[in-house]
Motif scaffolding. Structure first.
Motif, PDB file in Angstrom:
ATOM      1  N   VAL A  53      19.552  60.764  13.860  1.00 16.01           N
ATOM      2  CA  VAL A  53      18.554  61.557  14.586  1.00 16.01           C
ATOM      3  C   VAL A  53      17.314  60.682  14.757  1.00 16.01           C
ATOM      4  CG1 VAL A  53      17.081  63.592  14.573  1.00 16.01           C
ATOM      5  CG2 VAL A  53      19.420  63.755  13.718  1.00 16.01           C
ATOM      6  N   GLU A  54      17.007  60.299  16.017  1.00 14.78           N
ATOM      7  CA  GLU A  54      15.903  59.373  16.266  1.00 14.78           C
ATOM      8  C   GLU A  54      14.565  60.080  16.473  1.00 14.78           C
ATOM      9  OE1 GLU A  54      16.816  56.619  19.390  1.00 14.78           O
ATOM     10  OE2 GLU A  54      17.872  55.292  17.981  1.00 14.78           O
ATOM     11  N   GLY A  55      14.602  61.343  16.848  1.00 14.35           N
ATOM     12  CA  GLY A  55      13.343  62.040  17.071  1.00 14.35           C
ATOM     13  C   GLY A  55      13.558  63.536  17.193  1.00 14.35           C
ATOM     14  N   ARG A  56      12.477  64.280  16.953  1.00 11.84           N
ATOM     15  CA  ARG A  56      12.517  65.734  17.048  1.00 11.84           C
ATOM     16  C   ARG A  56      11.325  66.194  17.876  1.00 11.84           C
ATOM     17  NH1 ARG A  56      14.245  64.398  11.711  1.00 11.84           N
ATOM     18  NH2 ARG A  56      16.280  65.309  11.206  1.00 11.84           N
ATOM     19  N   GLU A  57      11.600  66.959  18.912  1.00 14.86           N
ATOM     20  CA  GLU A  57      10.563  67.416  19.820  1.00 14.86           C
ATOM     21  C   GLU A  57      10.485  68.938  19.749  1.00 14.86           C
ATOM     22  OE1 GLU A  57      11.910  65.964  23.544  1.00 14.86           O
ATOM     23  OE2 GLU A  57      11.749  63.837  22.967  1.00 14.86           O
ATOM     24  N   ARG A  58       9.343  69.439  19.328  1.00 16.59           N
ATOM     25  CA  ARG A  58       9.138  70.877  19.217  1.00 16.59           C
ATOM     26  C   ARG A  58       8.354  71.365  20.421  1.00 16.59           C
ATOM     27  NH1 ARG A  58       9.636  68.695  14.279  1.00 16.59           N
ATOM     28  NH2 ARG A  58      10.806  69.895  12.726  1.00 16.59           N
ATOM     29  N   ALA A  68      20.766  59.112  18.352  1.00 13.89           N
ATOM     30  CA  ALA A  68      20.758  57.657  18.529  1.00 13.89           C
ATOM     31  C   ALA A  68      21.601  57.210  19.713  1.00 13.89           C
ATOM     32  CB  ALA A  68      21.247  56.979  17.246  1.00 13.89           C
ATOM     33  N   ASP A  69      22.609  57.985  20.084  1.00 15.97           N
ATOM     34  CA  ASP A  69      23.474  57.601  21.203  1.00 15.97           C
ATOM     35  C   ASP A  69      22.964  58.127  22.542  1.00 15.97           C
ATOM     36  OD1 ASP A  69      24.017  60.291  21.071  1.00 15.97           O
ATOM     37  OD2 ASP A  69      26.120  60.078  20.498  1.00 15.97           O
ATOM     38  N   GLY A  70      21.767  58.708  22.555  1.00  7.78           N
ATOM     39  CA  GLY A  70      21.174  59.167  23.796  1.00  7.78           C
ATOM     40  C   GLY A  70      21.370  60.635  24.087  1.00  7.78           C
ATOM     41  N   ARG A  71      22.234  61.313  23.364  1.00  6.45           N
ATOM     42  CA  ARG A  71      22.436  62.737  23.604  1.00  6.45           C
ATOM     43  C   ARG A  71      21.265  63.545  23.045  1.00  6.45           C
ATOM     44  NH1 ARG A  71      28.153  64.022  21.100  1.00  6.45           N
ATOM     45  NH2 ARG A  71      27.292  62.647  19.487  1.00  6.45           N
ATOM     46  N   ARG A  72      21.187  64.789  23.493  1.00  2.00           N
ATOM     47  CA  ARG A  72      20.126  65.678  23.037  1.00  2.00           C
ATOM     48  C   ARG A  72      20.745  66.978  22.547  1.00  2.00           C
ATOM     49  NH1 ARG A  72      15.224  63.671  25.069  1.00  2.00           N
ATOM     50  NH2 ARG A  72      14.133  65.665  25.000  1.00  2.00           N
ATOM     51  N   LEU A  73      20.255  67.417  21.407  1.00  2.00           N
ATOM     52  CA  LEU A  73      20.746  68.645  20.778  1.00  2.00           C
ATOM     53  C   LEU A  73      19.590  69.639  20.747  1.00  2.00           C
ATOM     54  CD1 LEU A  73      23.015  70.126  19.208  1.00  2.00           C
ATOM     55  CD2 LEU A  73      22.102  69.083  17.120  1.00  2.00           C
ATOM     56  N   HIS A  74      19.806  70.809  21.349  1.00  2.00           N
ATOM     57  CA  HIS A  74      18.721  71.779  21.476  1.00  2.00           C
ATOM     58  C   HIS A  74      19.090  73.094  20.790  1.00  2.00           C
ATOM     59  CE1 HIS A  74      15.240  73.803  23.260  1.00  2.00           C
ATOM     60  NE2 HIS A  74      16.046  74.827  23.478  1.00  2.00           N
ATOM     61  N   GLY A  75      18.098  73.665  20.095  1.00  2.00           N
ATOM     62  CA  GLY A  75      18.284  74.958  19.450  1.00  2.00           C
ATOM     63  C   GLY A  75      16.955  75.647  19.256  1.00  2.00           C
ATOM     64  N   THR A 105      31.962  68.308  14.594  1.00  2.00           N
ATOM     65  CA  THR A 105      33.005  67.498  15.209  1.00  2.00           C
ATOM     66  C   THR A 105      32.505  66.917  16.527  1.00  2.00           C
ATOM     67  OG1 THR A 105      34.702  68.889  14.217  1.00  2.00           O
ATOM     68  CG2 THR A 105      35.382  67.480  16.027  1.00  2.00           C
ATOM     69  N   GLY A 106      31.811  67.735  17.328  1.00  2.00           N
ATOM     70  CA  GLY A 106      31.268  67.263  18.587  1.00  2.00           C
ATOM     71  C   GLY A 106      30.202  66.194  18.417  1.00  2.00           C
ATOM     72  N   LEU A 107      29.441  66.255  17.322  1.00  2.00           N
ATOM     73  CA  LEU A 107      28.425  65.238  17.068  1.00  2.00           C
ATOM     74  C   LEU A 107      29.050  63.879  16.787  1.00  2.00           C
ATOM     75  CD1 LEU A 107      25.902  67.266  14.870  1.00  2.00           C
ATOM     76  CD2 LEU A 107      25.507  66.386  17.175  1.00  2.00           C
ATOM     77  N   ALA A 108      30.267  63.878  16.205  1.00  2.00           N
ATOM     78  CA  ALA A 108      31.018  62.638  15.957  1.00  2.00           C
ATOM     79  C   ALA A 108      30.190  61.618  15.182  1.00  2.00           C
ATOM     80  CB  ALA A 108      31.502  62.051  17.283  1.00  2.00           C
ATOM     81  N   VAL A 109      29.617  62.052  14.061  1.00  2.00           N
ATOM     82  CA  VAL A 109      28.801  61.167  13.233  1.00  2.00           C
ATOM     83  C   VAL A 109      29.642  60.653  12.058  1.00  2.00           C
ATOM     84  CG1 VAL A 109      26.676  62.322  13.890  1.00  2.00           C
ATOM     85  CG2 VAL A 109      27.936  63.124  11.876  1.00  2.00           C
ATOM     86  N   PRO A 110      29.231  59.556  11.423  1.00  2.00           N
ATOM     87  CA  PRO A 110      29.994  59.026  10.288  1.00  2.00           C
ATOM     88  C   PRO A 110      30.200  60.080   9.196  1.00  2.00           C
ATOM     89  CG  PRO A 110      28.367  57.426  11.008  1.00  2.00           C
ATOM     90  CD  PRO A 110      28.098  58.681  11.779  1.00  2.00           C
ATOM     91  N   HIS A 111      31.423  60.181   8.718  1.00  2.00           N
ATOM     92  CA  HIS A 111      31.828  61.110   7.660  1.00  2.00           C
ATOM     93  C   HIS A 111      31.719  62.574   8.084  1.00  2.00           C
ATOM     94  CE1 HIS A 111      31.855  57.590   5.097  1.00  2.00           C
ATOM     95  NE2 HIS A 111      30.585  57.367   5.370  1.00  2.00           N
TER      96      HIS A 111
END
Length: 504
Positions: A53-58, A68-75, A105-111
């Motif tokens: 997670v490179e940054g968090r925007e509120r 880190a891979d350029g995707r954005r996760l919003h909630g 699973t969709g995030l596809a992060v290590p472990h």
């Protein structure tokens, strides 16, 4: 998208065989269980130091994570102290996820794959736990184990709040405290001269020159590989919220080895902890005497191991020993099942009591692991919090330098318990008590802020109380720890201090 085997479907299939009458209620509970686990996972994504997670925007419409891979996760905005489920879905780029296992699973992060499996188990087991609550009395319990069994949802902030890998549906129903079973502990005869014993092992658990070590039936079957007859000779007991600790009727509590991963840890009993148990129990009485009667520590009556963490047990007195006439001793985790925390005045009074005791001991040199399972409160007949009881000393931290400064004899302790490191001591107490027990009781950042503001007015204004009022609150990075299997020990996150800033 890769689809994991559905733990929910597996539980449904097993349930149809062993308890078909619960099947429809189980299916009805699944959406709420998914939201509850997703809310806990979103808290971790919002606040833990996850390396991808490179940054968090509120913003006004919620929280966006830049990956880190350029995707954005919003909630939604994330309240780190909320216990009610408020996250029903999050969006990863254009894909919406309402299931925490599929999100990971969709995030596809290590472990992430193994953690996703655990999240699936957590959702399924939580739905099963909730499904089994029909017919539960709303009256306040009369026995200590009944208070423990009211904690249906498990850990208020861990996404693995009900993950029980290795337990079949039948075993969850037979051993899970929220299902209110009676469990028969096996008694394994072991030569006394082949055991490490501290304290006074009960005569009722002896057979001549042999000790009769209480063994959980799951442990007997899956780890010790011993034949187990649930109707045979043993000790009938009621499981407490840790599952591996059980209450004997009108008697002590028995902590058993249970080599299964529940939430974060494998639940065995180390030889190290057995060796220190008597010393810590004696030391606890010295500590309690310094709290002006506001704290009791449950005594360890006896502890024994056959030189193995897989075959060991600890017998300690019940916290009910410290209840006076008309009083109740309630685990802090169970307070949320009552109406008491809904009163701001009551919550402030309880917070003041807990901080007074916790900070006093920290000043003296002992940081308690005062989460909602280890910490109990003595309630008067009218429900007022009057004293505290603490149990299970295995994970406290002790500062020899602080003890010496206050003229307290330093006990003969070794290993992880001993530290003079101030951040370590503060993390242990603040992370378990403030970000854990008090936050879980308050149920939201706003309620926690109100309780802390009212309580700290009467606390000293220097030293550790000042740190509590100024600095971010530490909490264990529970999801990061599950995603970092090669990193030993605890990892930590920092939460916004409600006394300093708004939670959002």
């Amino acid at each position: 998208m890769h689809r994991l085997p559905s733990a929910a479907a597996e539980v449904a299939a097993e349930l149809a065989d062993v308890r078909p009458g619960l099947a429809s209620r189980y299916r009805a509970e699944l959406p709420g269980a998914r939201a509850a686990v997703l809310t806990r996972l979103w808290r971790a994504l919002a606040y833990e130091p996850l390396p991808w997670v490179e940054g968090r925007e509120r913003g006004r419409e919620g929280l966006t994570l830049r990956l880190a891979d350029g995707r954005r996760l919003h909630g939604p905005h994330a309240d780190p102290y909320a216990t009610a489920a408020y996250v029903t879905a999050v969006r990863l780029d254009r894909t919406s996820y309402d299931d925490p296992a599929r999100l990971l699973t969709g995030l596809a992060v290590p472990h992430g794959t193994s953690f996703a499996v655990e999240l699936g188990h957590s959702v399924a087991s939580l739905a099963l736990s909730r499904a089994g609550q029909e017919g539960r009395s709303e009256e306040w319990p009369g026995h200590d184990w009944e208070w423990e069994q009211r904690v249906v949802d498990g850990h208020p902030y861990h996404p693995n709040c009900r993950s029980r890998p290795g337990f079949s549906v039948a075993e969850q129903l037979a051993y899970g405290p929220e299902h209110r079973p009676v469990v028969t502990l096996g008694l394994v005869p072991t030569r006394a001269d082949e055991c490490l014993v501290t304290g006074e092992w009960p005569e009722s658990m002896r057979d001549g020159e042999r000790l009769l070590l209480p063994v959980h039936p799951w442990q007997a079957e899956h780890v010790l590989k011993r034949p187990y007859d649930p109707h045979g000779e043993g000790l009938a007991a009621h499981p407490l919220m840790s599952l591996r600790t059980l209450a004997l009727p009108a008697g002590p509590h028995v902590k058993t080895a249970l080599s299964a991963r529940l939430t974060s840890s494998v639940r065995d009993i180390s030889v190290y902890s057995i060796g220190l148990s008597a010393t810590l129990s004696d030391f606890a009485e010295t500590l309690a005497a310094r709290t002006d009667g506001l704290l009791h520590m449950t005594r360890t009556l006896g502890a024994a191991t056959a030189d193995s963490p897989d075959l060991a047990a600890v017998v300690r007195e019940s916290p009910q020993e410290y209840a006076g006439p008309g009083e109740r001793v309630v685990p802090v985790a169970a307070l949320a099942t009552t109406e008491l925390p809904r009163s701001p005045e009551w919550l402030a009074e309880f917070t003041r009591l807990a901080l007074t005791v916790g900070l006093r001991l920290l000043e003296l040199g002992v940081a308690l692991e005062a989460h909602g399972q280890n910490l109990l409160v003595v309630l008067s007949a009218d429900g007022s919090p009057v004293r505290l009881v603490y149990r299970d000393l295995a994970d406290i931290r002790v500062s020899p330098a602080r003890l010496t400064r206050h003229g307290i004899p330093v006990p003969e302790l070794t290993g992880r318990i001993v530290t003079d490191d101030v951040p370590t001591l503060r993390r242990k107490l603040f992370g378990s008590l403030v970000a854990g027990a008090l936050a879980g009781t308050a149920g939201s950042g706003a309620a926690l802020r109100g309780a802390l503001e009212a309580a700290v007015r009467e606390l000293p204004g220097a030293g550790d109380p000042a740190a509590l009022c100024r600095e971010p609150l530490p909490t264990k990075a529970l999801s990061l720890m599950r995603l970092s299997p090669g990193t030993p020990g605890d990892q930590w996150a920092e939460l916004p201090n409600p006394l300093v800033t708004e939670v959002f």
